[in-house]
Design a protein around this motif. Structure first.
Motif, PDB file in Angstrom:
ATOM      1  N   UNK A   1       1.431   4.516   1.503  1.00  0.00           N
ATOM      2  CA  UNK A   1       0.985   5.072   2.795  1.00  0.00           C
ATOM      3  C   UNK A   1       0.407   6.473   2.621  1.00  0.00           C
ATOM      4  N   UNK A   2       0.759   7.139   1.515  1.00  0.00           N
ATOM      5  CA  UNK A   2       0.255   8.502   1.309  1.00  0.00           C
ATOM      6  C   UNK A   2      -1.220   8.498   0.921  1.00  0.00           C
ATOM      7  N   UNK A   3      -1.662   7.404   0.291  1.00  0.00           N
ATOM      8  CA  UNK A   3      -3.015   7.391  -0.279  1.00  0.00           C
ATOM      9  C   UNK A   3      -3.887   6.263   0.261  1.00  0.00           C
ATOM     10  N   UNK A   4      -3.277   5.259   0.905  1.00  0.00           N
ATOM     11  CA  UNK A   4      -4.049   4.099   1.349  1.00  0.00           C
ATOM     12  C   UNK A   4      -4.479   3.198   0.219  1.00  0.00           C
ATOM     13  N   UNK A   5      -3.841   3.348  -0.936  1.00  0.00           N
ATOM     14  CA  UNK A   5      -4.218   2.545  -2.108  1.00  0.00           C
ATOM     15  C   UNK A   5      -3.019   1.728  -2.587  1.00  0.00           C
ATOM     16  N   UNK A   6      -3.281   0.641  -3.311  1.00  0.00           N
ATOM     17  CA  UNK A   6      -2.197  -0.281  -3.644  1.00  0.00           C
ATOM     18  C   UNK A   6      -1.213   0.254  -4.681  1.00  0.00           C
TER      19      UNK A   6
ATOM     20  N   UNK B   1      -4.192   5.557  -7.829  1.00  0.00           N
ATOM     21  CA  UNK B   1      -2.864   4.961  -7.765  1.00  0.00           C
ATOM     22  C   UNK B   1      -1.875   5.721  -8.657  1.00  0.00           C
ATOM     23  N   UNK B   2      -0.624   5.266  -8.600  1.00  0.00           N
ATOM     24  CA  UNK B   2       0.383   5.709  -9.550  1.00  0.00           C
ATOM     25  C   UNK B   2       1.186   4.471  -9.909  1.00  0.00           C
TER      26      UNK B   2
ATOM     27  N   UNK C   1       0.830  -1.204   0.000  1.00  0.00           N
ATOM     28  CA  UNK C   1       0.000   0.000   0.000  1.00  0.00           C
ATOM     29  C   UNK C   1       0.869   1.261   0.000  1.00  0.00           C
TER      30      UNK C   1
END
Lengths: 391, 391
Positions: free
Chosen positions: A3-8, A31-32, A1
């Protein structure tokens, strides 16, 4: 994950246009995409924020790249399966898994497995010496098709062998170079079709509408979605075949099944599997605007085990045309774009950030509408404007 | 020009979600947006390859950022016009120009100019001391609206003043803090509408369909495209008004005109201009999937002086709903996304990579279809799933 966005974080090995367009889709999902590129001028490296550099054949580079990725996937099929197995053994989620990807890497393994599964394939055989090809050609009648089992694309690694003399020479030369070969029947095809499905680790499979792929000199130049005048029953059979193959082969992510439409012994349309690809595929670029969920978003959803997105068409007719690099006609791509946009305000353009070289796929265009002939003419014309300018 | 691709470099000052989504559009055009961000966690900084850091109020930073850009534009309206003039004097192509952007920055300047142009505006006056507001309220009847001329958004910088006591107190406090103010009539509105146009330096203007914007607590929560039950004649009048304003004000790039729909003296629907924005705007997020050309691509085409793209709807009904950060309900945004995708495979999600805080716009969803009530219900539900999860 992240940590900045909570997304994978999805890592994609390879920095070409497929990674470039997957990054676009990743942005919408919050995401990026993390990209393993070879060079800062790679299409995806030009536009993504998180780019690492390394060879896809270098296990140490792959291991370093995978650290911190929730999932690792591929923009091409050239990562050695032993490296994929090593990553999986390290605990990395790598999709598609090595066991599946093998069938997109090795045409002989693919033909063997599909034959076992009872899937429709052309008559074929492995070829290790000239006599085997001579025997095959004599039995089926010339010409026959000779294929390198690995590494071919866009018509490369495929030869139409016209007779015994050429067969002996070609097999001799290729085998001396260490090339593994198979021979295939030259199928009397009416046209080429393709069907894409996406499968998640959970096992959900979503199928896109069947499309017609128009080839010239072994390169896909247009995709017509949905495939015109295809009987519903045949379309369903093609989708079912792709779903079955994705499941049987254990694919995770996208699977493109390239098909020949032939006339069966009963005079009815029949399907024969030509090739498999396990990644976003040129035959699915039309989905960016033409399907409710693009193949790039769908690939991300599949490898992340999100539920699959809606694959429905967004218009009755969608046509994608590839933009191939033309001869240097003195007009820049930027000027060509101006003229194209003035010509047709509704065409959607996708440029890959590549240096233009004759015959190289440097972008694609997509047109949507109601009338196939009109939509197709607009797409072909738009690709021509970008290739040739006003020359 | 980017020498690697032969395509232009657009620099966008500000690294929020508008720059993030403009970068997505730039990728398709073969470009990579250059972003001037404040922090590596800014939405666009998370996804773009070419990110520079600096304050938008720092002329030296703006000059350094502009070097090598073919065009400089903005993700917000907070760059001081004197800096924009300085860049233009340096020879930088900056759009919208300072002379136009002023009318999106300063509500008093906007009201004065629109009054001169004969555009429909509410009754208004500048307020420098309490007596002026008292006089205005007495003349029009309370309540009246008090606005800071600069810096307000999402309901901030706007006060509903109920009577003389509150008026005296509020004006005293705000003027003591140095806030410039205007007073406006409280319009008896039926609903809020918005219309976007894009204008190129050449002077081409393209108008999007008029939409209804649904506000809650001063924040836009939904956008319905096209605006339901809007008479064709009124829609055309709104588009013509926006085209005229873009031209009269010398806008280059996008102009969003926020409108009040009121009942005129003749009992017929009439329009009053509320606010102007000169950049991609929340009222246009629906265009990513819902119009043939997204507002982000259109803004790039406009500032680059490319011909404008087709603004037609891609479906009969499009609804966008903003995703606002909710209370921490114990479910991560990633889990919420899983549930939403299972619930509705056809909803399109756009997350901005932001830390979630209550009330903050962290993304939006778009749904397309034929039936307004169904499409709207799906969009509202999807935004709710992402905000609240199953709580």
């Amino acid at each position: 994950m992240d940590s900045r966005t909570g997304l994978p974080v999805v890592g994609m090995v390879g920095g070409g246009q497929l990674a470039r367009m997957t990054h676009q889709a990743a942005i919408a999902l919050g995401q990026s995409l993390r990209v393993l590129a070879l060079d800062p001028s790679d299409g995806a490296a030009l536009v993504a924020s998180d780019v690492r550099y390394g060879q896809h054949t270098d296990l140490a580079a792959l291991r370093e790249f995978s650290a911190g990725c929730d999932v690792v996937t591929f923009d091409h099929e050239h990562v050695p399966t032993e490296h994929i197995r090593a990553l999986a053994a390290d605990g990395v989620a790598v999709y598609p898994p090595a066991e599946a990807l093998l069938f997109a890497q090795d045409k002989r393994a693919m033909r063997e497995r599909l034959t076992e599964l009872g899937a429709p394939v052309p008559r074929w055989r492995p070829v290790t010496e000239p006599d085997e090809l001579l025997e095959f050609g004599t039995e089926l009648g010339w010409p026959v098709i000779l294929k390198a089992t690995r590494g071919g694309y866009d018509g490369r690694g495929v030869w139409v062998v016209s007779g015994p003399t050429e067969a002996a020479e070609l097999v001799g030369t290729l085998r001396a170079a260490g090339t593994e070969l198979i021979a295939e029947e030259r199928v009397a095809l009416r046209r080429e079709l393709a069907v894409q499905v996406a499968r998640s680790p959970f096992g959900q499979v979503a199928a896109y509408p069947v499309v017609e792929t128009v080839q010239r000199d072994g390169i896909c130049v247009e995709v017509l979605a949905p495939a015109p005048r295809l009987p519903e029953e045949v379309a369903l059979r093609a989708q079912q075949l792709a779903i079955d193959l994705a499941t049987s082969l254990g694919v995770v992510g996208l699977l493109a099944v390239e098909l020949f439409e032939v006339i069966g012994a009963d005079g009815e349309p029949a399907l024969v599997v030509n090739e498999l690809a396990m990644r976003p595929h040129n035959s699915g670029h039309w989905t960016i605007e033409g399907a409710r969920t693009s193949q790039f978003e769908q690939h991300l959803r599949a490898v992340l085990d999100y539920p699959m997105g809606d694959t429905a068409l967004t218009a009755p007719v969608v046509v994608m045309a590839n933009v191939l690099g033309g001869p240097d006609g003195g007009m820049s791509i930027d000027e060509r774009l101006h003229h194209l946009f003035a010509e047709d305000p509704g065409v959607k353009v996708h440029l890959y950030g590549k240096q233009i070289r004759p015959g190289r796929k440097v972008g694609h265009v997509t047109v949507l509408g109601d009338d196939l002939e009109k939509v197709r003419a607009r797409a072909v014309r738009a690709a021509w404007w970008l290739r040739e300018g006003q020359a």
